[in-house]
Write a protein that holds these residues in place. Structure first.
Motif, PDB file in Angstrom:
ATOM      1  N   HIS A  66       0.665  -1.251  -0.062  1.00 23.53           N
ATOM      2  CA  HIS A  66       0.073   0.002  -0.149  1.00 23.53           C
ATOM      3  C   HIS A  66       1.037   1.258  -0.159  1.00 23.53           C
ATOM      4  N   SER A  67       0.632   1.980  -0.948  1.00 23.87           N
ATOM      5  CA  SER A  67       1.470   3.250  -1.074  1.00 23.87           C
ATOM      6  C   SER A  67       1.274   4.263  -0.143  1.00 23.87           C
ATOM      7  N   ASN A  72      -0.646  12.081  -3.995  1.00 18.75           N
ATOM      8  CA  ASN A  72      -1.602  12.453  -4.468  1.00 18.75           C
ATOM      9  C   ASN A  72      -1.590  12.521  -6.010  1.00 18.75           C
ATOM     10  N   LEU A  73      -2.161  11.595  -6.514  1.00 18.59           N
ATOM     11  CA  LEU A  73      -1.935  11.465  -7.847  1.00 18.59           C
ATOM     12  C   LEU A  73      -2.791  12.635  -8.871  1.00 18.59           C
ATOM     13  N   CYS A  74      -3.931  12.917  -8.257  1.00 20.57           N
ATOM     14  CA  CYS A  74      -4.795  14.034  -8.917  1.00 20.57           C
ATOM     15  C   CYS A  74      -4.458  15.634  -8.536  1.00 20.57           C
ATOM     16  N   VAL A 105      -2.702   2.264  -4.525  1.00 21.94           N
ATOM     17  CA  VAL A 105      -2.645   3.655  -4.463  1.00 21.94           C
ATOM     18  C   VAL A 105      -4.171   4.205  -4.665  1.00 21.94           C
ATOM     19  N   HIS A 106      -4.455   5.150  -3.672  1.00 28.22           N
ATOM     20  CA  HIS A 106      -5.580   6.128  -3.862  1.00 28.22           C
ATOM     21  C   HIS A 106      -5.119   7.024  -4.977  1.00 28.22           C
ATOM     22  N   VAL A 137      -0.016  -1.887 -10.810  1.00 27.19           N
ATOM     23  CA  VAL A 137      -0.426  -0.748  -9.853  1.00 27.19           C
ATOM     24  C   VAL A 137      -1.986  -0.829  -9.895  1.00 27.19           C
ATOM     25  N   LEU A 138      -2.505  -1.047  -8.722  1.00 19.21           N
ATOM     26  CA  LEU A 138      -3.942  -0.950  -8.241  1.00 19.21           C
ATOM     27  C   LEU A 138      -4.669   0.348  -8.028  1.00 19.21           C
ATOM     28  N   VAL A 139      -5.557   0.814  -8.565  1.00 14.51           N
ATOM     29  CA  VAL A 139      -6.268   1.913  -8.186  1.00 14.51           C
ATOM     30  C   VAL A 139      -7.357   1.595  -7.126  1.00 14.51           C
ATOM     31  N   GLU A 140      -7.552   2.254  -6.114  1.00 18.53           N
ATOM     32  CA  GLU A 140      -8.316   1.818  -5.108  1.00 18.53           C
ATOM     33  C   GLU A 140      -9.460   2.833  -4.948  1.00 18.53           C
ATOM     34  N   SER A 141     -10.620   2.078  -4.883  1.00 22.40           N
ATOM     35  CA  SER A 141     -11.678   2.896  -4.703  1.00 22.40           C
ATOM     36  C   SER A 141     -11.758   3.571  -3.273  1.00 22.40           C
ATOM     37  N   ASP A 142     -12.513   4.868  -3.520  1.00 22.97           N
ATOM     38  CA  ASP A 142     -12.417   5.770  -2.358  1.00 22.97           C
ATOM     39  C   ASP A 142     -13.673   6.116  -1.444  1.00 22.97           C
ATOM     40  N   ALA A 143     -13.596   6.660  -0.318  1.00 22.88           N
ATOM     41  CA  ALA A 143     -15.012   6.953   0.196  1.00 22.88           C
ATOM     42  C   ALA A 143     -15.493   8.153  -0.352  1.00 22.88           C
ATOM     43  N   GLY A 144     -14.751   8.881  -0.819  1.00 25.21           N
ATOM     44  CA  GLY A 144     -15.592  10.061  -1.896  1.00 25.21           C
ATOM     45  C   GLY A 144     -15.452  11.358  -1.126  1.00 25.21           C
TER      46      GLY A 144
END
Length: 276
Positions: A66-67, A72-74, A105-106, A137-144
């Motif tokens: 887990h990164s 913050n990629l965005c 990663v988020h 690389v896995l992109v993780e779902s977020d709570a938003g």
């Protein structure tokens, strides 16, 4: 069934394997360093070899790195973007050293740049990575909450579609529930998985963070609960772990250590739910 927990690497990364076995798990996740600071993985060759050997000897895996929470990629900020890319590059290199197939990663937050720009920032940041063979690389779902991206499955689908990398996803059940996907009933689980398939494709689902939630569906509040004892509840968790779409997908627990219950209790509870 592959089910395990996020284990500490205190004293050496190979110790995570021992801790996983003590908890009854057969897959898992680690941080390579404190996730709260900018820090490079510090794993020596002997420790890495011990981790690889113990993982193979005990048939524990897959593992996920887990990164850092700081990534913050965005982001529209150049300095944070460069730090995030550098941190991720070091994580994928650590994964290759450890024979770990996944780095999770988020997406992060767009902090006012707008959703489209935030997602495009994430795509371009991910495309700068030199990902070693055998690592995904896995992109993780977020709570938003706030300007964080990844709460909608369409966000994940967009990044996977637009990126030049061969990305996959990690679905966090507590995050999805907080983001408005109702996993508390069998019908809700069916609907959520159908939406995930439509937005991303179930073939891109490589890992699940299996967590119950302390908060109601759609609140965007990210606080994990013991499996079956939160607001997703026993019925929802049972339906999820027994769903055909989840068969064969590794389940990694990030459940709390409280009320006299830790990872071992939660891993056993998942096994019981799967058998019911």
């Amino acid at each position: 069934m592959r089910v395990g927990a996020h284990e500490s690497i205190a004293g050496g990364v190979a110790n995570a394997v021992d801790r996983q076995l003590e908890d009854g798990g057969n897959c898992g996740q680690i941080f390579t360093h404190s996730p709260q600071v900018w820090q490079n993985p510090n794993i020596d060759g002997d420790d890495a070899a011990a981790f690889r050997d113990q993982t193979a000897e005990n048939d524990v895996g897959p593992w996920v790195i887990h990164s850092s929470y700081l990534v913050n990629l965005c982001t529209p900020k150049d300095d944070l973007r460069e730090k995030s890319i550098d941190s991720m590059q070091r994580e994928v290199e650590a994964a290759a050293l450890l024979d770990i197939p996944y780095v999770n990663v988020h997406l992060g937050a767009h902090t006012g740049a707008g959703e489209k720009q935030g997602l495009d920032n994430a795509v371009s940041a991910l495309d700068e990575l030199d990902v070693p063979d055998g690592v995904t690389v896995l992109v993780e779902s977020d709570a938003g909450s706030g300007t964080k991206m990844g709460g909608e499955f369409e966000h994940l689908g967009y990044v996977l579609e637009e990126s030049e990398q061969d990305l996959e996803i990690c679905l966090d059940t507590a995050h999805a529930f907080a983001a408005g996907y109702d996993l508390s009933t069998a019908a809700g689980v069916d609907e959520t998985i159908e939406e995930l398939d439509a937005a991303v494709g179930l073939e891109r689902l490589a890992c699940v963070h299996l967590n119950d939630s302390k908060h109601e569906c759609g609140t965007n509040k990210d606080e994990h609960a013991h499996v079956g004892e939160g607001l997703i509840g026993e019925a929802g968790m049972r339906a999820f772990v027994n769903h055909a779409a989840i068969d064969g997908v590794p389940l990694v627990l990030e459940t709390p250590n409280e009320d006299g219950k830790g990872f071992a209790w939660n891993i056993q509870r998942v096994r019981e739910l799967r058998e019911e």
